[in-house]
Design an enzyme around this catalytic site. Structure first.
Site, mmCIF file in Angstrom:
data_model
loop_
_atom_site.group_PDB
_atom_site.id
_atom_site.type_symbol
_atom_site.label_atom_id
_atom_site.label_comp_id
_atom_site.label_asym_id
_atom_site.label_seq_id
_atom_site.Cartn_x
_atom_site.Cartn_y
_atom_site.Cartn_z
ATOM 1 N N HIS A 276 -11.136 0.570 11.932
ATOM 2 C CA HIS A 276 -11.320 -0.842 11.612
ATOM 3 C C HIS A 276 -11.391 -1.018 10.096
ATOM 4 O O HIS A 276 -12.119 -0.325 9.412
ATOM 5 C CB HIS A 276 -12.612 -1.349 12.264
ATOM 6 C CG HIS A 276 -12.972 -2.731 11.874
ATOM 7 N ND1 HIS A 276 -14.189 -3.060 11.344
ATOM 8 C CD2 HIS A 276 -12.258 -3.881 11.914
ATOM 9 C CE1 HIS A 276 -14.222 -4.350 11.092
ATOM 10 N NE2 HIS A 276 -13.057 -4.873 11.423
ATOM 11 N N ASP B 1 10.111 -2.590 2.248
ATOM 12 C CA ASP B 1 11.575 -2.623 2.287
ATOM 13 C C ASP B 1 12.169 -1.326 1.748
ATOM 14 O O ASP B 1 11.452 -0.426 1.303
ATOM 15 C CB ASP B 1 12.104 -3.851 1.539
ATOM 16 C CG ASP B 1 11.776 -3.863 0.051
ATOM 17 O OD1 ASP B 1 11.726 -2.786 -0.586
ATOM 18 O OD2 ASP B 1 11.598 -4.965 -0.501
ATOM 19 N N ASP C 202 -7.582 -7.523 11.835
ATOM 20 C CA ASP C 202 -9.004 -7.709 11.552
ATOM 21 C C ASP C 202 -9.382 -9.185 11.573
ATOM 22 O O ASP C 202 -8.854 -9.984 10.791
ATOM 23 C CB ASP C 202 -9.327 -7.100 10.185
ATOM 24 C CG ASP C 202 -10.805 -6.913 9.947
ATOM 25 O OD1 ASP C 202 -11.623 -7.495 10.687
ATOM 26 O OD2 ASP C 202 -11.150 -6.160 9.017
ATOM 27 N N TYR D 215 0.836 -3.801 -5.185
ATOM 28 C CA TYR D 215 1.024 -2.363 -5.387
ATOM 29 C C TYR D 215 -0.303 -1.621 -5.311
ATOM 30 O O TYR D 215 -0.404 -0.559 -4.698
ATOM 31 C CB TYR D 215 1.709 -2.086 -6.727
ATOM 32 C CG TYR D 215 3.211 -2.201 -6.709
ATOM 33 C CD1 TYR D 215 3.875 -3.074 -5.864
ATOM 34 C CD2 TYR D 215 3.984 -1.428 -7.560
ATOM 35 C CE1 TYR D 215 5.257 -3.172 -5.859
ATOM 36 C CE2 TYR D 215 5.378 -1.519 -7.569
ATOM 37 C CZ TYR D 215 5.997 -2.391 -6.719
ATOM 38 O OH TYR D 215 7.356 -2.481 -6.715
ATOM 39 N N TYR E 289 11.641 -7.895 -1.788
ATOM 40 C CA TYR E 289 10.290 -8.425 -1.556
ATOM 41 C C TYR E 289 9.924 -8.469 -0.080
ATOM 42 O O TYR E 289 9.012 -9.194 0.314
ATOM 43 C CB TYR E 289 10.105 -9.807 -2.198
ATOM 44 C CG TYR E 289 10.609 -9.880 -3.608
ATOM 45 C CD1 TYR E 289 9.949 -9.205 -4.636
ATOM 46 C CD2 TYR E 289 11.760 -10.596 -3.921
ATOM 47 C CE1 TYR E 289 10.421 -9.265 -5.943
ATOM 48 C CE2 TYR E 289 12.236 -10.652 -5.222
ATOM 49 C CZ TYR E 289 11.567 -9.977 -6.220
ATOM 50 O OH TYR E 289 12.038 -10.035 -7.520
ATOM 51 N N ASN F 102 7.991 -6.971 1.960
ATOM 52 C CA ASN F 102 6.847 -6.066 2.049
ATOM 53 C C ASN F 102 5.626 -6.807 2.563
ATOM 54 O O ASN F 102 5.360 -7.936 2.141
ATOM 55 C CB ASN F 102 6.523 -5.484 0.667
ATOM 56 C CG ASN F 102 7.741 -4.903 -0.015
ATOM 57 O OD1 ASN F 102 8.429 -4.065 0.552
ATOM 58 N ND2 ASN F 102 8.021 -5.355 -1.225
#
Length: 125
Positions: free
Chosen positions: A3, A11, A45, A93, A111, A113
């Protein structure tokens, strides 16, 4: 994964080998298809206000490329009460580098991601 652990789906251009603590390669698959599969088995979550994060187009939090729209739509189908939060590149990042695992897809769109924060698996009733 436990958890609160996070998993990043990225990508084909993402520096996965450099950023991933645990790298899983899914060559030949796009990020939205992989996202749909992961969300079909991974609880998100619901103990925190933000649990799904996407990359941004450069420094523009408000830009929504087609790949982002598809990811947001996919997430809404699986977890309609959880919003997808845009993160600027440095924030994204840093978060990926701390993720439990990274799934590298062959997504050709830039992009493409997203990061998912795992929730608890509730006992059967």
């Amino acid at each position: 994964m436990g958890h609160g652990d996070e998993i990043a789906l990225v990508d084909g251009n993402y520096p996965g080998l450099e950023h991933g603590r645990r790298l899983v390669r899914l060559d030949g698959h796009g990020v939205v298809r992989v996202l749909d599969a992961v969300l079909s088995v991974l609880p998100i979550d619901d103990f925190v206000p933000q649990a799904i994060f996407r990359a941004t187009v450069k420094q523009d939090r408000d830009a929504v490329d087609p790949v982002h729209a598809e990811m947001i739509e996919c997430c809404a189908r699986h977890v309609p009460d959880i919003k997808v939060v845009p993160l600027l590149p440095a924030e994204f990042y840093d978060r990926v580098k701390q993720a439990h695992a990274l799934i590298q897809t062959s997504e050709p769109r830039l992009y493409g991601n997203i990061i998912l924060r795992k929730g608890v698996i509730y006992p059967a009733k």
